[in-house]
Design a protein around this motif. Structure first.
Motif, PDB file in Angstrom:
ATOM      1  N   GLN A  78       6.331 -30.144 -20.930  1.00 22.18           N
ATOM      2  CA  GLN A  78       5.175 -31.028 -20.859  1.00 22.18           C
ATOM      3  C   GLN A  78       5.164 -32.013 -22.025  1.00 22.18           C
ATOM      4  O   GLN A  78       4.838 -33.187 -21.853  1.00 22.18           O
ATOM      5  CB  GLN A  78       3.888 -30.212 -20.829  1.00 22.18           C
ATOM      6  CG  GLN A  78       3.678 -29.491 -19.526  1.00 22.18           C
ATOM      7  CD  GLN A  78       2.421 -28.643 -19.494  1.00 22.18           C
ATOM      8  OE1 GLN A  78       1.781 -28.402 -20.517  1.00 22.18           O
ATOM      9  NE2 GLN A  78       2.067 -28.170 -18.311  1.00 22.18           N
ATOM     10  N   ARG A  79       5.557 -31.554 -23.208  1.00 22.35           N
ATOM     11  CA  ARG A  79       5.627 -32.435 -24.380  1.00 22.35           C
ATOM     12  C   ARG A  79       6.645 -33.555 -24.147  1.00 22.35           C
ATOM     13  O   ARG A  79       6.385 -34.715 -24.441  1.00 22.35           O
ATOM     14  CB  ARG A  79       5.978 -31.624 -25.629  1.00 22.35           C
ATOM     15  CG  ARG A  79       6.286 -32.399 -26.882  1.00 22.35           C
ATOM     16  CD  ARG A  79       5.300 -33.421 -27.394  1.00 22.35           C
ATOM     17  NE  ARG A  79       3.924 -33.069 -27.373  1.00 22.35           N
ATOM     18  CZ  ARG A  79       2.917 -33.960 -27.335  1.00 22.35           C
ATOM     19  NH1 ARG A  79       3.150 -35.245 -27.310  1.00 22.35           N
ATOM     20  NH2 ARG A  79       1.678 -33.577 -27.316  1.00 22.35           N
ATOM     21  N   LEU A 106       6.224 -40.686 -21.013  1.00 22.47           N
ATOM     22  CA  LEU A 106       5.156 -41.538 -20.464  1.00 22.47           C
ATOM     23  C   LEU A 106       4.582 -42.461 -21.532  1.00 22.47           C
ATOM     24  O   LEU A 106       4.296 -43.635 -21.252  1.00 22.47           O
ATOM     25  CB  LEU A 106       4.051 -40.668 -19.859  1.00 22.47           C
ATOM     26  CG  LEU A 106       4.432 -39.916 -18.577  1.00 22.47           C
ATOM     27  CD1 LEU A 106       3.339 -38.931 -18.186  1.00 22.47           C
ATOM     28  CD2 LEU A 106       4.704 -40.896 -17.443  1.00 22.47           C
ATOM     29  N   GLN A 107       4.436 -41.947 -22.748  1.00 22.06           N
ATOM     30  CA  GLN A 107       3.927 -42.797 -23.826  1.00 22.06           C
ATOM     31  C   GLN A 107       4.910 -43.927 -24.148  1.00 22.06           C
ATOM     32  O   GLN A 107       4.488 -45.060 -24.388  1.00 22.06           O
ATOM     33  CB  GLN A 107       3.663 -41.956 -25.076  1.00 22.06           C
ATOM     34  CG  GLN A 107       2.419 -41.094 -24.952  1.00 22.06           C
ATOM     35  CD  GLN A 107       2.201 -40.178 -26.147  1.00 22.06           C
ATOM     36  OE1 GLN A 107       3.131 -39.813 -26.849  1.00 22.06           O
ATOM     37  NE2 GLN A 107       0.938 -39.796 -26.350  1.00 22.06           N
ATOM     38  N   ILE A 143       5.807 -13.568 -21.773  1.00 14.67           N
ATOM     39  CA  ILE A 143       4.913 -14.658 -21.395  1.00 14.67           C
ATOM     40  C   ILE A 143       4.977 -15.762 -22.447  1.00 14.67           C
ATOM     41  O   ILE A 143       4.947 -16.946 -22.126  1.00 14.67           O
ATOM     42  CB  ILE A 143       3.467 -14.160 -21.171  1.00 14.67           C
ATOM     43  CG1 ILE A 143       2.541 -15.295 -20.733  1.00 14.67           C
ATOM     44  CG2 ILE A 143       2.897 -13.523 -22.402  1.00 14.67           C
ATOM     45  CD1 ILE A 143       2.851 -15.886 -19.398  1.00 14.67           C
ATOM     46  N   GLY A 144       5.105 -15.388 -23.708  1.00 15.67           N
ATOM     47  CA  GLY A 144       5.207 -16.382 -24.774  1.00 15.67           C
ATOM     48  C   GLY A 144       6.434 -17.259 -24.637  1.00 15.67           C
ATOM     49  O   GLY A 144       6.369 -18.473 -24.842  1.00 15.67           O
ATOM     50  N   ASP A 145       7.560 -16.664 -24.275  1.00 16.52           N
ATOM     51  CA  ASP A 145       8.796 -17.429 -24.063  1.00 16.52           C
ATOM     52  C   ASP A 145       8.618 -18.436 -22.931  1.00 16.52           C
ATOM     53  O   ASP A 145       9.020 -19.600 -23.044  1.00 16.52           O
ATOM     54  CB  ASP A 145       9.965 -16.502 -23.713  1.00 16.52           C
ATOM     55  CG  ASP A 145      10.333 -15.548 -24.830  1.00 16.52           C
ATOM     56  OD1 ASP A 145      10.258 -15.939 -26.015  1.00 16.52           O
ATOM     57  OD2 ASP A 145      10.703 -14.405 -24.519  1.00 16.52           O
ATOM     58  N   LEU A 146       8.031 -17.987 -21.840  1.00 11.17           N
ATOM     59  CA  LEU A 146       7.848 -18.860 -20.688  1.00 11.17           C
ATOM     60  C   LEU A 146       6.827 -19.959 -20.972  1.00 11.17           C
ATOM     61  O   LEU A 146       7.036 -21.112 -20.602  1.00 11.17           O
ATOM     62  CB  LEU A 146       7.449 -18.042 -19.465  1.00 11.17           C
ATOM     63  CG  LEU A 146       8.542 -17.099 -18.958  1.00 11.17           C
ATOM     64  CD1 LEU A 146       7.977 -16.123 -17.933  1.00 11.17           C
ATOM     65  CD2 LEU A 146       9.694 -17.873 -18.363  1.00 11.17           C
ATOM     66  N   LEU A 147       5.741 -19.614 -21.652  1.00 14.76           N
ATOM     67  CA  LEU A 147       4.748 -20.631 -22.013  1.00 14.76           C
ATOM     68  C   LEU A 147       5.340 -21.681 -22.935  1.00 14.76           C
ATOM     69  O   LEU A 147       5.068 -22.874 -22.801  1.00 14.76           O
ATOM     70  CB  LEU A 147       3.527 -19.984 -22.669  1.00 14.76           C
ATOM     71  CG  LEU A 147       2.554 -19.305 -21.730  1.00 14.76           C
ATOM     72  CD1 LEU A 147       1.465 -18.570 -22.520  1.00 14.76           C
ATOM     73  CD2 LEU A 147       1.921 -20.308 -20.790  1.00 14.76           C
ATOM     74  N   LYS A 148       6.168 -21.256 -23.881  1.00 17.84           N
ATOM     75  CA  LYS A 148       6.819 -22.193 -24.796  1.00 17.84           C
ATOM     76  C   LYS A 148       7.704 -23.166 -24.019  1.00 17.84           C
ATOM     77  O   LYS A 148       7.685 -24.374 -24.269  1.00 17.84           O
ATOM     78  CB  LYS A 148       7.639 -21.457 -25.838  1.00 17.84           C
ATOM     79  CG  LYS A 148       8.295 -22.379 -26.852  1.00 17.84           C
ATOM     80  CD  LYS A 148       9.133 -21.604 -27.854  1.00 17.84           C
ATOM     81  CE  LYS A 148       9.783 -22.492 -28.875  1.00 17.84           C
ATOM     82  NZ  LYS A 148      10.497 -23.640 -28.373  1.00 17.84           N
ATOM     83  N   ALA A 149       8.458 -22.670 -23.052  1.00 22.91           N
ATOM     84  CA  ALA A 149       9.324 -23.531 -22.246  1.00 22.91           C
ATOM     85  C   ALA A 149       8.501 -24.542 -21.447  1.00 22.91           C
ATOM     86  O   ALA A 149       8.852 -25.727 -21.380  1.00 22.91           O
ATOM     87  CB  ALA A 149      10.187 -22.690 -21.315  1.00 22.91           C
ATOM     88  N   VAL A 150       7.394 -24.098 -20.857  1.00 21.65           N
ATOM     89  CA  VAL A 150       6.522 -24.995 -20.093  1.00 21.65           C
ATOM     90  C   VAL A 150       5.920 -26.045 -21.018  1.00 21.65           C
ATOM     91  O   VAL A 150       5.891 -27.239 -20.693  1.00 21.65           O
ATOM     92  CB  VAL A 150       5.416 -24.201 -19.361  1.00 21.65           C
ATOM     93  CG1 VAL A 150       4.347 -25.130 -18.797  1.00 21.65           C
ATOM     94  CG2 VAL A 150       6.018 -23.341 -18.268  1.00 21.65           C
ATOM     95  N   MET A 151       5.457 -25.625 -22.176  1.00 24.52           N
ATOM     96  CA  MET A 151       4.853 -26.562 -23.127  1.00 24.52           C
ATOM     97  C   MET A 151       5.879 -27.577 -23.638  1.00 24.52           C
ATOM     98  O   MET A 151       5.564 -28.760 -23.793  1.00 24.52           O
ATOM     99  CB  MET A 151       4.212 -25.800 -24.287  1.00 24.52           C
ATOM    100  CG  MET A 151       2.960 -25.053 -23.869  1.00 24.52           C
ATOM    101  SD  MET A 151       2.268 -23.916 -25.107  1.00 24.52           S
ATOM    102  CE  MET A 151       2.284 -24.853 -26.590  1.00 24.52           C
ATOM    103  N   ASP A 152       7.115 -27.147 -23.880  1.00 27.13           N
ATOM    104  CA  ASP A 152       8.169 -28.064 -24.308  1.00 27.13           C
ATOM    105  C   ASP A 152       8.444 -29.116 -23.233  1.00 27.13           C
ATOM    106  O   ASP A 152       8.587 -30.303 -23.540  1.00 27.13           O
ATOM    107  CB  ASP A 152       9.461 -27.303 -24.635  1.00 27.13           C
ATOM    108  CG  ASP A 152       9.375 -26.495 -25.916  1.00 27.13           C
ATOM    109  OD1 ASP A 152       8.436 -26.713 -26.714  1.00 27.13           O
ATOM    110  OD2 ASP A 152      10.261 -25.631 -26.119  1.00 27.13           O
TER     111      ASP A 152
END
Length: 81
Positions: free
Chosen positions: A68-69, A75-76, A57-66
């Motif tokens: 989104q970043r 956008l900025q 789950i940590g690997d997948l969350l990291k990929a999603v967060m990357d």
């Protein structure tokens, strides 16, 4: 374990009958959904019948967060120009 003894219960009794796997071409979103829907701690990545990696789950969350970043940064930059 559903009230079974950890000493007397074999892995065969509590494991999934069919191992769910993904390939390297599976999207992060699909992997995340599969892991969440099936309540899996790890998601094996298999290519040509061989284990390539275990995603947590940590690997997948990291990929999603990357992802989104990167989107936030784009956008900025768009807003600032």
């Amino acid at each position: 374990l559903h009230e079974r003894s950890t000493y007397a219960t074999t892995v065969k009794v509590i494991m999934c009958a069919k191992l769910l796997t993904v390939t390297q071409s599976t999207s992060v979103d699909d992997g995340f959904s599969l892991r969440t829907d099936r309540h899996l701690r790890y998601l094996p990545v298999v290519e040509y019948g061989k284990l390539v990696r275990l995603f947590s789950i940590g690997d997948l969350l990291k990929a999603v967060m990357d992802d989104q970043r990167k989107l936030i940064d784009q956008l900025q930059q768009y807003i600032a120009s």
